[in-house]
Scaffold this motif. Structure first.
Motif, PDB file in Angstrom:
ATOM      1  N   THR A   1       0.639  -1.109   0.054  1.00 20.30           N
ATOM      2  CA  THR A   1      -0.097   0.012   0.054  1.00 20.30           C
ATOM      3  C   THR A   1       0.927   1.294  -0.189  1.00 20.30           C
ATOM      4  OG1 THR A   1      -0.283  -0.207   2.519  1.00 20.30           O
ATOM      5  CG2 THR A   1      -1.981  -1.043   0.926  1.00 20.30           C
ATOM      6  N   THR A   2       1.996   1.155   0.755  1.00 23.62           N
ATOM      7  CA  THR A   2       3.007   2.423   0.499  1.00 23.62           C
ATOM      8  C   THR A   2       4.423   2.006   0.551  1.00 23.62           C
ATOM      9  OG1 THR A   2       1.338   3.308   2.306  1.00 23.62           O
ATOM     10  CG2 THR A   2       3.739   4.159   2.135  1.00 23.62           C
ATOM     11  N   LEU A   3       5.054   2.476  -0.133  1.00 27.01           N
ATOM     12  CA  LEU A   3       6.628   2.183  -0.399  1.00 27.01           C
ATOM     13  C   LEU A   3       7.540   3.451  -0.410  1.00 27.01           C
ATOM     14  CD1 LEU A   3       8.626   0.110  -1.387  1.00 27.01           C
ATOM     15  CD2 LEU A   3       8.128   1.058  -3.805  1.00 27.01           C
ATOM     16  N   ASP A   4       8.515   3.503   0.599  1.00 20.38           N
ATOM     17  CA  ASP A   4       9.275   4.708   0.441  1.00 20.38           C
ATOM     18  C   ASP A   4      10.834   4.129   0.053  1.00 20.38           C
ATOM     19  OD1 ASP A   4      10.547   3.373   2.893  1.00 20.38           O
ATOM     20  OD2 ASP A   4      10.114   4.853   4.208  1.00 20.38           O
ATOM     21  N   SER A   5      11.732   4.950   0.068  1.00 18.95           N
ATOM     22  CA  SER A   5      13.178   4.822  -0.346  1.00 18.95           C
ATOM     23  C   SER A   5      13.966   3.480   0.547  1.00 18.95           C
ATOM     24  CB  SER A   5      13.843   5.856  -0.368  1.00 18.95           C
ATOM     25  OG  SER A   5      14.241   6.474   0.828  1.00 18.95           O
ATOM     26  N   ALA A   6      13.676   3.438   1.698  1.00 19.62           N
ATOM     27  CA  ALA A   6      14.117   2.346   2.443  1.00 19.62           C
ATOM     28  C   ALA A   6      13.564   1.130   2.217  1.00 19.62           C
ATOM     29  CB  ALA A   6      14.003   2.665   3.794  1.00 19.62           C
ATOM     30  N   GLY A   7      12.081   1.211   1.784  1.00 18.29           N
ATOM     31  CA  GLY A   7      11.557  -0.117   1.428  1.00 18.29           C
ATOM     32  C   GLY A   7      12.102  -0.485   0.044  1.00 18.29           C
ATOM     33  N   LEU A   8      12.122   0.478  -0.815  1.00 15.28           N
ATOM     34  CA  LEU A   8      12.834   0.003  -2.205  1.00 15.28           C
ATOM     35  C   LEU A   8      14.203  -0.288  -2.352  1.00 15.28           C
ATOM     36  CD1 LEU A   8      12.352   0.608  -5.407  1.00 15.28           C
ATOM     37  CD2 LEU A   8      13.560   2.647  -5.086  1.00 15.28           C
ATOM     38  N   ALA A   9      14.920   0.161  -1.121  1.00 12.43           N
ATOM     39  CA  ALA A   9      16.319  -0.595  -1.092  1.00 12.43           C
ATOM     40  C   ALA A   9      16.280  -2.050  -0.721  1.00 12.43           C
ATOM     41  CB  ALA A   9      17.195   0.245  -0.067  1.00 12.43           C
ATOM     42  N   LEU A  10      15.341  -2.392   0.237  1.00 16.97           N
ATOM     43  CA  LEU A  10      14.981  -3.606   0.651  1.00 16.97           C
ATOM     44  C   LEU A  10      14.478  -4.604  -0.416  1.00 16.97           C
ATOM     45  CD1 LEU A  10      14.238  -5.834   2.825  1.00 16.97           C
ATOM     46  CD2 LEU A  10      12.054  -4.991   2.725  1.00 16.97           C
ATOM     47  N   LEU A  11      13.682  -4.174  -1.245  1.00 12.63           N
ATOM     48  CA  LEU A  11      13.451  -4.961  -2.481  1.00 12.63           C
ATOM     49  C   LEU A  11      14.530  -4.882  -3.504  1.00 12.63           C
ATOM     50  CD1 LEU A  11       9.666  -3.183  -2.632  1.00 12.63           C
ATOM     51  CD2 LEU A  11      10.222  -5.548  -1.691  1.00 12.63           C
ATOM     52  N   ALA A  12      15.182  -3.882  -3.639  1.00 13.70           N
ATOM     53  CA  ALA A  12      16.436  -4.046  -4.611  1.00 13.70           C
ATOM     54  C   ALA A  12      17.191  -5.048  -4.267  1.00 13.70           C
ATOM     55  CB  ALA A  12      16.924  -2.638  -4.680  1.00 13.70           C
ATOM     56  N   GLU A  13      17.591  -5.148  -2.842  1.00 16.23           N
ATOM     57  CA  GLU A  13      18.437  -6.079  -2.575  1.00 16.23           C
ATOM     58  C   GLU A  13      17.981  -7.675  -2.539  1.00 16.23           C
ATOM     59  OE1 GLU A  13      22.107  -7.648  -0.759  1.00 16.23           O
ATOM     60  OE2 GLU A  13      21.648  -5.709  -1.388  1.00 16.23           O
ATOM     61  N   LEU A  14      16.830  -7.538  -2.320  1.00 19.43           N
ATOM     62  CA  LEU A  14      16.215  -8.890  -2.511  1.00 19.43           C
ATOM     63  C   LEU A  14      16.148  -9.477  -3.955  1.00 19.43           C
ATOM     64  CD1 LEU A  14      13.482  -8.773   0.204  1.00 19.43           C
ATOM     65  CD2 LEU A  14      15.441 -10.231   0.254  1.00 19.43           C
ATOM     66  N   ALA A  15      15.905  -8.620  -4.933  1.00 22.08           N
ATOM     67  CA  ALA A  15      15.762  -8.611  -6.206  1.00 22.08           C
ATOM     68  C   ALA A  15      16.912  -8.976  -6.936  1.00 22.08           C
ATOM     69  CB  ALA A  15      15.304  -7.561  -7.008  1.00 22.08           C
ATOM     70  N   GLY A  16      18.227  -8.954  -6.454  1.00 20.38           N
ATOM     71  CA  GLY A  16      19.532  -9.359  -6.806  1.00 20.38           C
ATOM     72  C   GLY A  16      19.845  -8.748  -8.051  1.00 20.38           C
ATOM     73  N   ASP A  17      19.701  -7.309  -8.317  1.00 23.04           N
ATOM     74  CA  ASP A  17      20.048  -6.825  -9.532  1.00 23.04           C
ATOM     75  C   ASP A  17      19.263  -7.272 -10.575  1.00 23.04           C
ATOM     76  OD1 ASP A  17      21.330  -4.526 -10.649  1.00 23.04           O
ATOM     77  OD2 ASP A  17      22.889  -5.916 -11.493  1.00 23.04           O
ATOM     78  N   GLY A  18      17.903  -7.383 -10.502  1.00 25.27           N
ATOM     79  CA  GLY A  18      17.013  -7.857 -11.507  1.00 25.27           C
ATOM     80  C   GLY A  18      16.830  -9.161 -11.680  1.00 25.27           C
ATOM     81  N   ALA A  19      17.458 -10.116 -10.667  1.00 18.65           N
ATOM     82  CA  ALA A  19      17.391 -11.693 -11.057  1.00 18.65           C
ATOM     83  C   ALA A  19      15.700 -12.181 -10.597  1.00 18.65           C
ATOM     84  CB  ALA A  19      18.383 -12.307 -10.043  1.00 18.65           C
ATOM     85  N   LEU A  20      15.077 -11.471 -10.038  1.00 13.44           N
ATOM     86  CA  LEU A  20      13.811 -11.784  -9.637  1.00 13.44           C
ATOM     87  C   LEU A  20      12.954 -10.927 -10.558  1.00 13.44           C
ATOM     88  CD1 LEU A  20      13.717 -12.213  -5.648  1.00 13.44           C
ATOM     89  CD2 LEU A  20      14.382 -14.055  -7.436  1.00 13.44           C
ATOM     90  N   ARG A  21      11.668 -11.494 -10.747  1.00 13.44           N
ATOM     91  CA  ARG A  21      10.859 -10.848 -11.706  1.00 13.44           C
ATOM     92  C   ARG A  21       9.939  -9.994 -10.503  1.00 13.44           C
ATOM     93  NH1 ARG A  21       6.889 -14.806 -14.125  1.00 13.44           N
ATOM     94  NH2 ARG A  21       5.192 -14.164 -12.478  1.00 13.44           N
ATOM     95  N   VAL A  22       9.511  -8.871 -10.985  1.00 17.62           N
ATOM     96  CA  VAL A  22       8.502  -8.213  -9.913  1.00 17.62           C
ATOM     97  C   VAL A  22       7.136  -7.943 -10.659  1.00 17.62           C
ATOM     98  CG1 VAL A  22       8.538  -5.675  -9.258  1.00 17.62           C
ATOM     99  CG2 VAL A  22      10.639  -6.641  -9.564  1.00 17.62           C
ATOM    100  N   ASP A  23       6.152  -8.363  -9.700  1.00 17.09           N
ATOM    101  CA  ASP A  23       4.955  -8.329 -10.059  1.00 17.09           C
ATOM    102  C   ASP A  23       4.181  -7.246  -9.169  1.00 17.09           C
ATOM    103  OD1 ASP A  23       5.051 -10.487 -11.818  1.00 17.09           O
ATOM    104  OD2 ASP A  23       4.674 -11.827 -10.468  1.00 17.09           O
ATOM    105  N   GLY A  24       3.400  -6.373  -9.708  1.00 22.59           N
ATOM    106  CA  GLY A  24       2.722  -5.277  -9.024  1.00 22.59           C
ATOM    107  C   GLY A  24       3.408  -4.088  -9.089  1.00 22.59           C
ATOM    108  N   THR A  25       2.695  -2.896  -9.144  1.00 20.37           N
ATOM    109  CA  THR A  25       3.219  -1.597  -8.974  1.00 20.37           C
ATOM    110  C   THR A  25       2.553  -0.846  -7.864  1.00 20.37           C
ATOM    111  OG1 THR A  25       1.710  -1.139 -10.876  1.00 20.37           O
ATOM    112  CG2 THR A  25       4.125  -1.647 -11.528  1.00 20.37           C
ATOM    113  N   PRO A  26       3.314  -0.865  -6.755  1.00 16.82           N
ATOM    114  CA  PRO A  26       2.570  -0.156  -5.530  1.00 16.82           C
ATOM    115  C   PRO A  26       2.902   1.633  -5.806  1.00 16.82           C
ATOM    116  CG  PRO A  26       4.514  -1.197  -4.967  1.00 16.82           C
ATOM    117  CD  PRO A  26       4.509  -1.647  -6.180  1.00 16.82           C
ATOM    118  N   PRO A  27       1.841   2.017  -5.086  1.00 15.67           N
ATOM    119  CA  PRO A  27       1.823   3.688  -5.366  1.00 15.67           C
ATOM    120  C   PRO A  27       3.485   4.016  -4.919  1.00 15.67           C
ATOM    121  CG  PRO A  27       0.193   3.138  -4.012  1.00 15.67           C
ATOM    122  CD  PRO A  27       0.911   1.895  -4.457  1.00 15.67           C
ATOM    123  N   GLY A  28       4.205   4.699  -5.883  1.00 13.15           N
ATOM    124  CA  GLY A  28       5.281   5.606  -5.928  1.00 13.15           C
ATOM    125  C   GLY A  28       6.240   4.629  -6.452  1.00 13.15           C
TER     126      GLY A  28
END
Length: 95
Positions: free
Chosen positions: A49-76
């Motif tokens: 429901t909400t995403l900030d820069s710290a949340g984005l950093a967490l997701l980017a780290e988990l995504a492994g520089d694009g290794a995981l597919r991202v589904d969904g586009t939360p606000p922001g």
């Protein structure tokens, strides 16, 4: 205006996030995500429901520089990706 408690759970091949993925929730989400990270092929952000820069950093780290597919586009998400030079798969744009 209240906040939605953040969570992450393993759902098939996805780490499924929900609620407010923001600075206050990142430490707990990191611990939860590590438990289900092995073998994950995608990040499901459809219930975020909400995403900030710290949340984005967490997701980017988990995504492994694009290794995981991202589904969904939360606000922001799109705006944060542009600001931090990330692709839609959360990989860093090469200079």
């Amino acid at each position: 205006m209240g906040t939605a408690a953040a969570s992450v759970r393993r759902d098939g091949d996805a780490l499924a996030f929900a609620g407010d993925v923001v600075a206050a929730s990142v430490p707990s989400l990191w611990s939860q995500a590590q438990a289900g990270r092995a073998g994950a092929a995608r990040l499901d952000l459809s219930a975020v429901t909400t995403l900030d820069s710290a949340g984005l950093a967490l997701l980017a780290e988990l995504a492994g520089d694009g290794a995981l597919r991202v589904d969904g586009t939360p606000p922001g998400l799109a705006e944060l990706c542009r600001a931090y030079r990330l692709t839609p798969t959360l990989a860093y744009v090469s200079a």
